[in-house]
Write a protein that holds these residues in place. Structure first.
Motif, PDB file in Angstrom:
ATOM      1  N   ALA A  23     -11.257  38.211  14.438  1.00  0.00           N
ATOM      2  CA  ALA A  23      -9.822  38.756  13.942  1.00  0.00           C
ATOM      3  C   ALA A  23      -9.176  37.845  12.734  1.00  0.00           C
ATOM      4  O   ALA A  23      -8.561  38.793  11.846  1.00  0.00           O
ATOM      5  CB  ALA A  23      -8.816  38.969  14.900  1.00  0.00           C
ATOM      6  N   LYS A  24      -9.691  37.019  12.528  1.00  0.00           N
ATOM      7  CA  LYS A  24      -9.214  36.130  11.531  1.00  0.00           C
ATOM      8  C   LYS A  24      -9.427  36.957  10.170  1.00  0.00           C
ATOM      9  O   LYS A  24      -8.646  36.870   9.101  1.00  0.00           O
ATOM     10  CB  LYS A  24      -9.948  34.858  11.510  1.00  0.00           C
ATOM     11  N   ALA A  25     -10.623  37.452  10.025  1.00  0.00           N
ATOM     12  CA  ALA A  25     -11.073  37.995   8.743  1.00  0.00           C
ATOM     13  C   ALA A  25     -10.061  39.028   8.341  1.00  0.00           C
ATOM     14  O   ALA A  25      -9.699  39.418   7.190  1.00  0.00           O
ATOM     15  CB  ALA A  25     -12.587  38.609   8.904  1.00  0.00           C
ATOM     16  N   VAL A  26      -9.571  39.972   9.443  1.00  0.00           N
ATOM     17  CA  VAL A  26      -8.539  41.046   9.163  1.00  0.00           C
ATOM     18  C   VAL A  26      -7.192  40.378   8.650  1.00  0.00           C
ATOM     19  O   VAL A  26      -6.791  40.795   7.847  1.00  0.00           O
ATOM     20  CB  VAL A  26      -8.582  41.851  10.723  1.00  0.00           C
ATOM     21  N   PRO A 259     -19.783  39.166  13.176  1.00  0.00           N
ATOM     22  CA  PRO A 259     -19.581  40.219  12.100  1.00  0.00           C
ATOM     23  C   PRO A 259     -19.371  41.761  12.432  1.00  0.00           C
ATOM     24  O   PRO A 259     -18.624  42.411  11.765  1.00  0.00           O
ATOM     25  CB  PRO A 259     -20.967  40.000  11.433  1.00  0.00           C
ATOM     26  N   PHE A 260     -19.968  42.032  13.547  1.00  0.00           N
ATOM     27  CA  PHE A 260     -19.674  43.335  14.075  1.00  0.00           C
ATOM     28  C   PHE A 260     -18.510  43.653  14.564  1.00  0.00           C
ATOM     29  O   PHE A 260     -17.787  44.831  14.566  1.00  0.00           O
ATOM     30  CB  PHE A 260     -20.660  43.870  14.818  1.00  0.00           C
ATOM     31  N   SER A 261     -17.683  42.728  15.503  1.00  0.00           N
ATOM     32  CA  SER A 261     -16.463  42.779  15.822  1.00  0.00           C
ATOM     33  C   SER A 261     -15.363  42.848  14.841  1.00  0.00           C
ATOM     34  O   SER A 261     -14.413  43.521  14.587  1.00  0.00           O
ATOM     35  CB  SER A 261     -16.146  41.762  16.962  1.00  0.00           C
ATOM     36  N   ALA A 266     -11.729  45.863  11.545  1.00  0.00           N
ATOM     37  CA  ALA A 266     -11.328  46.336   9.994  1.00  0.00           C
ATOM     38  C   ALA A 266     -11.046  47.804  10.055  1.00  0.00           C
ATOM     39  O   ALA A 266     -10.247  48.306   9.233  1.00  0.00           O
ATOM     40  CB  ALA A 266     -12.104  45.807   9.016  1.00  0.00           C
ATOM     41  N   PHE A 267     -11.955  48.541  10.832  1.00  0.00           N
ATOM     42  CA  PHE A 267     -11.778  49.895  11.092  1.00  0.00           C
ATOM     43  C   PHE A 267     -10.530  50.493  11.552  1.00  0.00           C
ATOM     44  O   PHE A 267      -9.842  51.289  11.008  1.00  0.00           O
ATOM     45  CB  PHE A 267     -12.889  50.668  11.871  1.00  0.00           C
ATOM     46  N   SER A 273     -14.078  52.043   6.631  1.00  0.00           N
ATOM     47  CA  SER A 273     -15.145  52.765   6.915  1.00  0.00           C
ATOM     48  C   SER A 273     -16.054  52.125   7.647  1.00  0.00           C
ATOM     49  O   SER A 273     -16.500  51.030   7.816  1.00  0.00           O
ATOM     50  CB  SER A 273     -15.950  53.609   5.562  1.00  0.00           C
ATOM     51  N   LEU A 274     -16.726  53.358   8.736  1.00  0.00           N
ATOM     52  CA  LEU A 274     -17.719  52.707   9.671  1.00  0.00           C
ATOM     53  C   LEU A 274     -18.875  53.449   9.685  1.00  0.00           C
ATOM     54  O   LEU A 274     -18.768  54.770   9.951  1.00  0.00           O
ATOM     55  CB  LEU A 274     -17.149  52.479  10.876  1.00  0.00           C
ATOM     56  N   SER A 275     -19.987  53.139   9.172  1.00  0.00           N
ATOM     57  CA  SER A 275     -21.227  54.176   9.242  1.00  0.00           C
ATOM     58  C   SER A 275     -21.975  54.078  10.212  1.00  0.00           C
ATOM     59  O   SER A 275     -22.162  53.103  11.112  1.00  0.00           O
ATOM     60  CB  SER A 275     -21.918  53.643   7.788  1.00  0.00           C
ATOM     61  N   TRP A 276     -23.075  55.063  10.177  1.00  0.00           N
ATOM     62  CA  TRP A 276     -23.972  55.080  11.330  1.00  0.00           C
ATOM     63  C   TRP A 276     -25.031  53.804  11.235  1.00  0.00           C
ATOM     64  O   TRP A 276     -25.345  53.393  12.213  1.00  0.00           O
ATOM     65  CB  TRP A 276     -24.771  56.415  11.404  1.00  0.00           C
ATOM     66  N   ILE A 277     -25.236  53.576  10.100  1.00  0.00           N
ATOM     67  CA  ILE A 277     -26.166  52.377   9.877  1.00  0.00           C
ATOM     68  C   ILE A 277     -25.591  51.024  10.480  1.00  0.00           C
ATOM     69  O   ILE A 277     -26.309  50.567  11.184  1.00  0.00           O
ATOM     70  CB  ILE A 277     -26.581  52.223   8.441  1.00  0.00           C
ATOM     71  N   GLN A 278     -24.240  51.052  10.348  1.00  0.00           N
ATOM     72  CA  GLN A 278     -23.518  49.851  11.196  1.00  0.00           C
ATOM     73  C   GLN A 278     -23.648  49.833  12.354  1.00  0.00           C
ATOM     74  O   GLN A 278     -23.776  48.852  13.217  1.00  0.00           O
ATOM     75  CB  GLN A 278     -22.053  49.855  10.337  1.00  0.00           C
TER      76      GLN A 278
END
Length: 298
Positions: A23-26, A259-261, A266-267, A273-278
């Motif tokens: 959450a720090k990144a946000v 990274p995924f959290s 961020a979404f 944005s949040l893609s299917w690849i992610q």
């Protein structure tokens, strides 16, 4: 059965701590809207955290004081310096020269570095499950951030080198944590290490900066207080507790969830944005964590 319960509890602690750290990144992105420098932001994060850590140290004592030697306190100074101070500073510097996607890929070398350092200095055995889990988590990270993987040859090698140093110093801290926590206890060790890191940041400010830190909007200070509370103080203890139960090597693999959290947070909070690849990459990483978690619980 008892070991399984302890391991399951450690996995939960690790996941919650990792999500809170993410959450720090946000919060950083929210703070940058107020045109604050990375050095001042790092300073505020630790200034608001420092009083809590000092208070905890005053009312806590090492778990096995009779086994602690003077050199153990020297090691705390070292690991506090390289862990939450030097690793963060190298990361901030490196991000000035390379894309965020490349930074994340390089930074997540640290699970391998943890296992290698543990093998060399602590003679820990590297299991097949750990190797398989690392491969899976790396694959997931590469898939997720491949779209951001854009090479810019300007200062590329300097940026890559700085981020690698960040990964190496953080891996060193994780290994040191696993070794010293049994002697000091989770709460005391974490408090000492964070006090050292905070003092390093304050000294850096006093020597190299001394810029005005009182003229920012009140909203920025509130963001920094939230960062200190929910993305520094609480997860720092959760991570140390998880390392004490799981070991540094297994924790470092589970930390690939970080990274995924951040992407998910961020979404919801930044509208990114949040893609299917992610989603696919995240699923692969989660499967890698499941592999190592099964090994821990057996």
């Amino acid at each position: 059965m008892q070991n399984t319960k302890v391991s399951s509890y450690g996995i939960i602690l690790a996941i919650v701590g990792i999500v809170l750290f993410s959450a720090k990144a946000v919060l950083v992105k929210l703070a940058y809207r107020y045109e604050i420098s990375s050095e001042h932001l790092l300073l505020f994060r630790m200034l608001f955290s420092l009083p809590f850590y000092v208070t905890v140290v005053l009312f806590s004592k090492p778990a096995a004081k009779e086994n602690i030697k003077t050199k153990d306190y020297v090691w705390i100074l070292f690991f506090g310096f390289v862990g939450y101070y030097l690793a963060s500073y190298f990361d901030f510097l490196g991000l000035q020269y390379i894309k965020a996607g490349l930074e994340r890929i390089i930074l997540f070398l640290y699970p391998t570095l943890v296992i290698i350092i543990s093998r060399i200095f602590l003679k820990n055995i590297i299991t097949r499950q750990q190797i398989f889990a690392i491969i899976l988590t790396y694959l997931g990270v590469l898939i997720t951030f491949w779209g951001e993987f854009q090479l810019d040859t300007t200062h590329l090698f300097l940026g890559v080198f700085l981020i690698f140093l960040s990964a190496l110093t953080y891996a060193t801290y994780l290994v040191g944590s696993g070794w010293l926590i049994p002697k000091f206890g989770v709460i005391t060790f974490t408090s000492y290490a964070m006090i050292v890191s905070s003092l390093c940041i304050i000294i850096q400010y006093l020597i190299f900066d001394r810029g005005d830190i009182m003229g920012y909007p009140i909203e920025l200070y509130l963001i920094c207080i939230a960062m200190a509370t929910f993305s520094t103080i609480i997860p720092s203890y959760l991570v140390s507790a998880a390392i004490a139960r799981l070991g540094a090597s297994n924790f470092s693999i589970i930390a690939s969830l970080g990274p995924f959290s951040t992407i998910i947070l961020a979404f919801f909070f930044l509208g990114e944005s949040l893609s299917w690849i992610q989603f696919i990459g995240s699923g692969i990483v989660i499967f890698g964590i499941y592999v190592v978690s099964r090994k821990i619980g057996t």
